[in-house]
Design a protein around this motif. Structure first.
Motif, PDB file in Angstrom:
ATOM      1  N   ALA A  57       0.824  -1.202   0.040  1.00  0.00           N
ATOM      2  CA  ALA A  57      -0.087   0.074  -0.059  1.00  0.00           C
ATOM      3  C   ALA A  57       0.930   1.231  -0.074  1.00  0.00           C
ATOM      4  O   ALA A  57       2.053   1.394   0.160  1.00  0.00           O
ATOM      5  CB  ALA A  57      -0.836   0.092   1.287  1.00  0.00           C
ATOM      6  N   HIS A  58       0.224   2.396  -0.406  1.00  0.00           N
ATOM      7  CA  HIS A  58       1.044   3.369  -0.433  1.00  0.00           C
ATOM      8  C   HIS A  58       0.775   4.204   1.239  1.00  0.00           C
ATOM      9  O   HIS A  58       1.658   5.425   1.298  1.00  0.00           O
ATOM     10  CB  HIS A  58       0.608   4.597  -1.577  1.00  0.00           C
ATOM     11  N   HIS A  59      -0.200   3.713   1.961  1.00  0.00           N
ATOM     12  CA  HIS A  59      -0.045   4.220   3.364  1.00  0.00           C
ATOM     13  C   HIS A  59       0.501   3.326   4.064  1.00  0.00           C
ATOM     14  O   HIS A  59       0.418   2.318   4.286  1.00  0.00           O
ATOM     15  CB  HIS A  59      -1.330   4.237   3.805  1.00  0.00           C
ATOM     16  N   THR A  60       1.879   3.910   4.663  1.00  0.00           N
ATOM     17  CA  THR A  60       2.751   2.949   5.551  1.00  0.00           C
ATOM     18  C   THR A  60       2.925   3.587   6.827  1.00  0.00           C
ATOM     19  O   THR A  60       2.399   4.560   7.160  1.00  0.00           O
ATOM     20  CB  THR A  60       3.983   2.907   4.854  1.00  0.00           C
ATOM     21  N   VAL A  61       3.706   2.746   7.709  1.00  0.00           N
ATOM     22  CA  VAL A  61       4.122   3.260   8.879  1.00  0.00           C
ATOM     23  C   VAL A  61       5.778   3.095   8.965  1.00  0.00           C
ATOM     24  O   VAL A  61       6.332   1.967   8.478  1.00  0.00           O
ATOM     25  CB  VAL A  61       3.762   2.273  10.168  1.00  0.00           C
ATOM     26  N   LEU A  62       6.243   3.944   9.398  1.00  0.00           N
ATOM     27  CA  LEU A  62       7.897   4.207   9.445  1.00  0.00           C
ATOM     28  C   LEU A  62       7.996   3.844  10.746  1.00  0.00           C
ATOM     29  O   LEU A  62       7.631   4.513  11.762  1.00  0.00           O
ATOM     30  CB  LEU A  62       8.423   5.264   8.761  1.00  0.00           C
ATOM     31  N   SER A  63       8.973   3.171  11.404  1.00  0.00           N
ATOM     32  CA  SER A  63       9.333   2.776  12.640  1.00  0.00           C
ATOM     33  C   SER A  63      10.868   2.598  12.834  1.00  0.00           C
ATOM     34  O   SER A  63      11.682   1.876  11.846  1.00  0.00           O
ATOM     35  CB  SER A  63       8.837   1.627  13.287  1.00  0.00           C
ATOM     36  N   ASP A  64      11.316   3.535  13.612  1.00  0.00           N
ATOM     37  CA  ASP A  64      13.156   3.319  13.750  1.00  0.00           C
ATOM     38  C   ASP A  64      13.206   2.428  14.975  1.00  0.00           C
ATOM     39  O   ASP A  64      14.255   2.480  15.522  1.00  0.00           O
ATOM     40  CB  ASP A  64      13.708   4.431  13.608  1.00  0.00           C
ATOM     41  N   GLN A  65      12.061   2.113  15.733  1.00  0.00           N
ATOM     42  CA  GLN A  65      12.145   1.600  17.064  1.00  0.00           C
ATOM     43  C   GLN A  65      11.901   0.097  16.998  1.00  0.00           C
ATOM     44  O   GLN A  65      12.156  -0.432  17.882  1.00  0.00           O
ATOM     45  CB  GLN A  65      11.158   2.219  18.075  1.00  0.00           C
ATOM     46  N   LEU A  66      11.270  -0.499  16.016  1.00  0.00           N
ATOM     47  CA  LEU A  66      10.930  -1.983  15.998  1.00  0.00           C
ATOM     48  C   LEU A  66      11.623  -2.604  14.988  1.00  0.00           C
ATOM     49  O   LEU A  66      12.027  -1.791  13.865  1.00  0.00           O
ATOM     50  CB  LEU A  66       9.248  -1.870  15.856  1.00  0.00           C
ATOM     51  N   ASP A  67      11.916  -3.892  15.040  1.00  0.00           N
ATOM     52  CA  ASP A  67      12.790  -4.475  14.050  1.00  0.00           C
ATOM     53  C   ASP A  67      11.908  -5.765  13.334  1.00  0.00           C
ATOM     54  O   ASP A  67      10.823  -5.972  13.779  1.00  0.00           O
ATOM     55  CB  ASP A  67      13.996  -5.187  14.588  1.00  0.00           C
ATOM     56  N   THR A  68      12.303  -6.408  12.459  1.00  0.00           N
ATOM     57  CA  THR A  68      11.577  -7.284  11.656  1.00  0.00           C
ATOM     58  C   THR A  68      11.118  -8.298  12.520  1.00  0.00           C
ATOM     59  O   THR A  68       9.928  -8.863  12.398  1.00  0.00           O
ATOM     60  CB  THR A  68      12.438  -7.922  10.506  1.00  0.00           C
ATOM     61  N   GLU A  69      11.781  -8.742  13.596  1.00  0.00           N
ATOM     62  CA  GLU A  69      11.332  -9.924  14.488  1.00  0.00           C
ATOM     63  C   GLU A  69      10.178  -9.430  15.226  1.00  0.00           C
ATOM     64  O   GLU A  69       9.307 -10.191  15.327  1.00  0.00           O
ATOM     65  CB  GLU A  69      12.574 -10.217  15.715  1.00  0.00           C
ATOM     66  N   VAL A  70       9.985  -8.197  15.526  1.00  0.00           N
ATOM     67  CA  VAL A  70       8.741  -7.943  16.239  1.00  0.00           C
ATOM     68  C   VAL A  70       7.655  -7.938  15.283  1.00  0.00           C
ATOM     69  O   VAL A  70       6.461  -8.471  15.543  1.00  0.00           O
ATOM     70  CB  VAL A  70       8.820  -6.323  16.763  1.00  0.00           C
TER      71      VAL A  70
END
Length: 111
Positions: A57-70
């Motif tokens: 989708a073009h609506h996304t969430v950007l996080s620099d606190q969570l990693d792929t494992e989460v």
């Protein structure tokens, strides 16, 4: 992480693109949204193609606190399909994974 949750009708898909946040070369004062610049893994061309193949989708969430494992744990808990675009992504293999996932989710649903 750049993440999108997609409703496919018969299931949900979580698409995760690992990204590196980078400092902009110039200030971005006139953007009407949050200001972040990132470099997708493995590279822009591959990440963009994989994202489109996955139906991202073009609506996304950007996080620099969570990693792929989460996000993997979240997908497991919720029974959500997970697709990860990372440094090892190759579009041909990624498209093959999508086809296998389609078969798995149809068989698991008894279709």
């Amino acid at each position: 992480m750049n993440v999108a949750l997609i409703d496919l009708g018969d299931r949900f898909r979580l698409v995760v693109n690992e990204v590196e946040l980078v400092k902009p070369d110039e200030p971005l004062p006139k953007l009407p949204v949050a200001r972040a610049l990132w470099r997708p893994r493995p590279d822009l061309s591959t990440a963009a193609e994989a994202w489109l193949v996955a139906g991202g989708a073009h609506h996304t969430v950007l996080s620099d606190q969570l990693d792929t494992e989460v996000f993997a744990d979240f997908a497991d808990i919720g029974g959500i399909e997970l697709l990860v675009i990372d440094a090892e992504t190759r579009v041909r293999d990624f498209a093959r994974e999508l086809r296998w996932n389609q078969a798995y989710y149809r068989l698991a649903a008894g279709l």
